[in-house]
Motif scaffolding. Structure first.
Motif, mmCIF file in Angstrom:
data_model
loop_
_atom_site.group_PDB
_atom_site.id
_atom_site.type_symbol
_atom_site.label_atom_id
_atom_site.label_comp_id
_atom_site.label_asym_id
_atom_site.label_seq_id
_atom_site.Cartn_x
_atom_site.Cartn_y
_atom_site.Cartn_z
ATOM 1 N N ILE B 174 0.830 -1.213 0.000
ATOM 2 C CA ILE B 174 0.000 0.000 0.000
ATOM 3 C C ILE B 174 0.864 1.262 0.000
ATOM 4 O O ILE B 174 1.884 1.326 0.682
ATOM 5 C CB ILE B 174 -0.948 -0.017 1.225
ATOM 6 N N SER B 175 0.466 2.234 -0.803
ATOM 7 C CA SER B 175 1.120 3.549 -0.763
ATOM 8 C C SER B 175 0.216 4.528 -0.025
ATOM 9 O O SER B 175 -0.946 4.690 -0.391
ATOM 10 C CB SER B 175 1.374 4.071 -2.176
ATOM 11 N N VAL B 176 0.785 5.146 0.993
ATOM 12 C CA VAL B 176 0.028 6.158 1.729
ATOM 13 C C VAL B 176 0.518 7.532 1.289
ATOM 14 O O VAL B 176 1.682 7.862 1.461
ATOM 15 C CB VAL B 176 0.223 6.013 3.257
ATOM 16 N N LEU B 177 -0.371 8.298 0.671
ATOM 17 C CA LEU B 177 -0.009 9.653 0.269
ATOM 18 C C LEU B 177 -0.405 10.587 1.398
ATOM 19 O O LEU B 177 -1.575 10.705 1.742
ATOM 20 C CB LEU B 177 -0.703 10.032 -1.037
ATOM 21 N N PHE B 204 3.835 -1.070 3.645
ATOM 22 C CA PHE B 204 3.378 0.196 3.069
ATOM 23 C C PHE B 204 4.522 1.186 2.902
ATOM 24 O O PHE B 204 5.530 1.117 3.608
ATOM 25 C CB PHE B 204 2.256 0.819 3.906
ATOM 26 N N ASP B 205 4.360 2.074 1.933
ATOM 27 C CA ASP B 205 5.305 3.159 1.695
ATOM 28 C C ASP B 205 4.580 4.483 1.883
ATOM 29 O O ASP B 205 3.370 4.569 1.688
ATOM 30 C CB ASP B 205 5.856 3.088 0.266
ATOM 31 N N VAL B 206 5.350 5.501 2.217
ATOM 32 C CA VAL B 206 4.749 6.809 2.468
ATOM 33 C C VAL B 206 5.341 7.841 1.519
ATOM 34 O O VAL B 206 6.550 7.871 1.297
ATOM 35 C CB VAL B 206 5.001 7.261 3.921
ATOM 36 N N MET B 207 4.485 8.639 0.952
ATOM 37 C CA MET B 207 4.960 9.728 0.104
ATOM 38 C C MET B 207 4.219 11.000 0.505
ATOM 39 O O MET B 207 3.005 10.978 0.680
ATOM 40 C CB MET B 207 4.657 9.401 -1.358
ATOM 41 N N ALA B 220 1.324 11.941 -8.874
ATOM 42 C CA ALA B 220 0.836 10.655 -9.379
ATOM 43 C C ALA B 220 1.936 9.951 -10.177
ATOM 44 O O ALA B 220 2.169 8.748 -10.027
ATOM 45 C CB ALA B 220 -0.408 10.874 -10.236
ATOM 46 N N LYS B 221 2.632 10.716 -10.994
ATOM 47 C CA LYS B 221 3.731 10.131 -11.786
ATOM 48 C C LYS B 221 4.851 9.655 -10.860
ATOM 49 O O LYS B 221 5.405 8.565 -11.031
ATOM 50 C CB LYS B 221 4.259 11.160 -12.802
ATOM 51 N N GLU B 222 5.211 10.493 -9.896
ATOM 52 C CA GLU B 222 6.221 10.132 -8.906
ATOM 53 C C GLU B 222 5.891 8.812 -8.215
ATOM 54 O O GLU B 222 6.746 7.941 -8.036
ATOM 55 C CB GLU B 222 6.294 11.225 -7.827
ATOM 56 N N LEU B 223 4.643 8.707 -7.831
ATOM 57 C CA LEU B 223 4.181 7.523 -7.101
ATOM 58 C C LEU B 223 4.511 6.237 -7.844
ATOM 59 O O LEU B 223 5.124 5.318 -7.305
ATOM 60 C CB LEU B 223 2.667 7.634 -6.863
ATOM 61 N N SER B 225 6.504 5.805 -10.357
ATOM 62 C CA SER B 225 7.904 5.585 -10.705
ATOM 63 C C SER B 225 8.667 5.081 -9.478
ATOM 64 O O SER B 225 9.550 4.233 -9.577
ATOM 65 C CB SER B 225 8.518 6.859 -11.313
ATOM 66 N N LYS B 226 8.292 5.557 -8.293
ATOM 67 C CA LYS B 226 8.950 5.100 -7.069
ATOM 68 C C LYS B 226 8.463 3.724 -6.631
ATOM 69 O O LYS B 226 9.234 2.880 -6.190
ATOM 70 C CB LYS B 226 8.673 6.093 -5.932
ATOM 71 N N TYR B 227 7.158 3.510 -6.720
ATOM 72 C CA TYR B 227 6.567 2.267 -6.220
ATOM 73 C C TYR B 227 5.718 1.607 -7.305
ATOM 74 O O TYR B 227 4.494 1.574 -7.217
ATOM 75 C CB TYR B 227 5.714 2.545 -4.973
ATOM 76 N N PRO B 228 6.373 1.084 -8.335
ATOM 77 C CA PRO B 228 5.619 0.549 -9.469
ATOM 78 C C PRO B 228 4.745 -0.652 -9.087
ATOM 79 O O PRO B 228 3.772 -0.948 -9.780
ATOM 80 C CB PRO B 228 6.716 0.152 -10.466
#
Lengths: 328, 328
Positions: B174-177, B204-207, B220-223, B225-228
């Motif tokens: 999961i990515s947590v923005l 989970f990863d945090v951005m 959104a693009k960063e997300l 590219s960092k966490y494909p």
């Protein structure tokens, strides 16, 4: 102790101008005001307290009337106005008229009583007589007027362009969603589309819709129940286009294969729809900026040659319209 | 000729109250004001012109500070405030602070100088000391505070709920923005999500992202590219969620099969996204209404037991999350 005459002399302006600045009656140019302010400070001049409070409080306040802040088109307009005004040291207060004449009148009254020195109105009311005898300059925004200065985008071109793009992409049964037509700009937009469709001799149906979010879904359902065979929709704005797109998905239509859609406005959300919405772009932010610039000129008492500023619209091709094959 | 005493007697109030009403100093309850107004009319009482103009102009004006009118969440808040205020005969003027402290201070000054009798602020600034010594009641909206009355939604629950729904739907990465966390509500939201993910022992990863439109696409693009490999996104708000959804489409991801997304706010547009956005609903309109109600009570000088009103949030299940199979 310094007198008002000393201030006037030091600032290089007339006593009347200083008085106007101090009493907050009538507009004083920004630079002049700064000079006066400086002179007052240097001479340690003290107008009486009431006058001083008026001096501080008046004459930097601009009113903006928006018809519906829930429609993202209007916050964009507002931001344009705001950025330009801020760069010139003015403060902007916003009233949301909710497309109701009563609320609009109320805001005009509020602004008057709070000594705004200029007003920008994006009123959607047909009648404008309540703007006739204001004691401060007015600019209408997103609408045309013979009597008042105004900044608006080319609705006739916009309507024409929308129709043209759909016809050139093979639509045979077009639905034109006509927004509320109290304003000339909305009428122009509709007229432009219909003229173009007549000329192209393409079948079209017309449905009158609201511009608002809360009703957009209803109109989208109505559209497909009345005209199930429609293969092209000219939406009254992007909000309505989004609802049409949503309903089309629900009915299993392929976009743009079965149905093409063109919106109006190009609000920020339109790029995030799926498929991203093709639309007619009104330069909302720039319209706001231009209106602010025009108002500032009028407040400065400058001679303004062109008081009705028409900005161009533009077709933004995204993916709710088919690609035109030009070189195949 | 009628005197102020006659007016007081007829209206059944004290001379001080009539004076307060006429001079626009201090708040007078709506009903009382009506009685006084009626008495003045019946007795044909004429206060001097200055006083009368103050009577008319002051004491119905409420200021509202919004951090960003381009984010559709805030116009919803504003409409709630506005509808409640209008029903009670108040006028609302709006200032857009653009998430800048300087503009916020400017608006507070403007509101003071224009004699607002109450202020609602949805400030996103960390520091609130500029609200400490106002001469009129204040309600903070969409944020918590120990010192000031406030109306806000349950961020802790909201974050928890978003995480829980993704975990129960099988997300493993999961990515947590995380939005800008100047405010306690935003911090709560993030904490709720992270707590839940720790407890569930899910990776989970945090951005950290902005809340704003203009930057949403970048994040959104960063997300991706960092966490494909991410298979679940907890977005900081619906605007960011819309951008993530858009980017996911562009990358050819299937929603919700490859990727599930949960937004935050439930702005009107979210239902029109494709697939329609699952999100955590903050009751924006009701929050606005409640803030207005609280402010009116405070202006009335009523004793208010609970000055910090917490409203519940709710998971709105649409189609960017998988259906949970409960009975299979």
């Amino acid at each position: 102790m310094a007198t008002i005459k000393d201030v006037a002399k030091k600032a290089g302006v007339s006593v009347a101008t200083v008085s106007r600045a101090i009493n907050g009656k009538g507009y004083v140019h920004e630079d002049t005001r700064k000079q006066i302010d400086e002179a007052i400070r240097e001479l340690n001049y003290k107008p009486n307290e009431v006058a001083r409070s008026l001096f501080n409080k008046k004459s930097r306040l601009i009113g903006l009337i928006l018809p519906d802040i829930r429609n993202p088109f209007f916050p964009e307009l507002a931001r344009g106005v705001e950025d330009e005004m801020q760069e010139h040291g003015f403060r902007l207060i916003i009233g949301n008229a909710d497309e109701k004449l009563e609320k609009e009148l109320d805001y005009i009254e509020t602004f008057k009583q709070n000594n705004v020195i200029g007003l920008i109105s994006a009123s959607t009311n047909e009648v404008l007589s309540h703007y006739d005898n204001l004691s401060f300059p007015l600019v209408l925004l997103d609408r045309t007027s013979v009597e008042h200065p105004s900044v608006y985008a080319n609705g006739l071109d916009g309507g024409r362009l929308a129709a043209k793009e759909l016809v050139s992409r093979g639509c045979k049964r077009i639905s034109v969603l006509k927004g509320p037509v109290e304003t000339q700009t909305a009428r122009d937009r509709f007229k432009g589309a219909v003229d173009e469709l007549y000329t192209a001799n393409v079948h079209f149906d017309v449905m009158t819709t609201s511009f608002a979010f809360q009703e957009a879904e209803y109109w989208a359902k109505e559209l497909f129940s009345k005209y199930p065979d429609t293969d092209g929709v000219i939406a009254s704005n992007d909000v309505v286009a989004a609802a049409v797109l949503h309903e089309a998905h629900r009915l299993g239509k392929q976009i743009p294969e079965d149905l093409q859609i063109i919106g109006y406005d190009d609000i920020p959300f339109s790029q995030f729809l799926y498929p991203p919405l093709s639309t007619i772009r009104q330069p909302a932010y720039d319209m706001g900026r231009e209106a602010a610039k025009l108002l500032i000129k009028l407040m400065d008492g400058k001679k303004v040659e062109n008081k009705n500023i028409l900005l161009p619209v533009q077709f933004i091709e995204r993916q709710t319209t088919r690609k035109v094959e030009r070189d195949d």
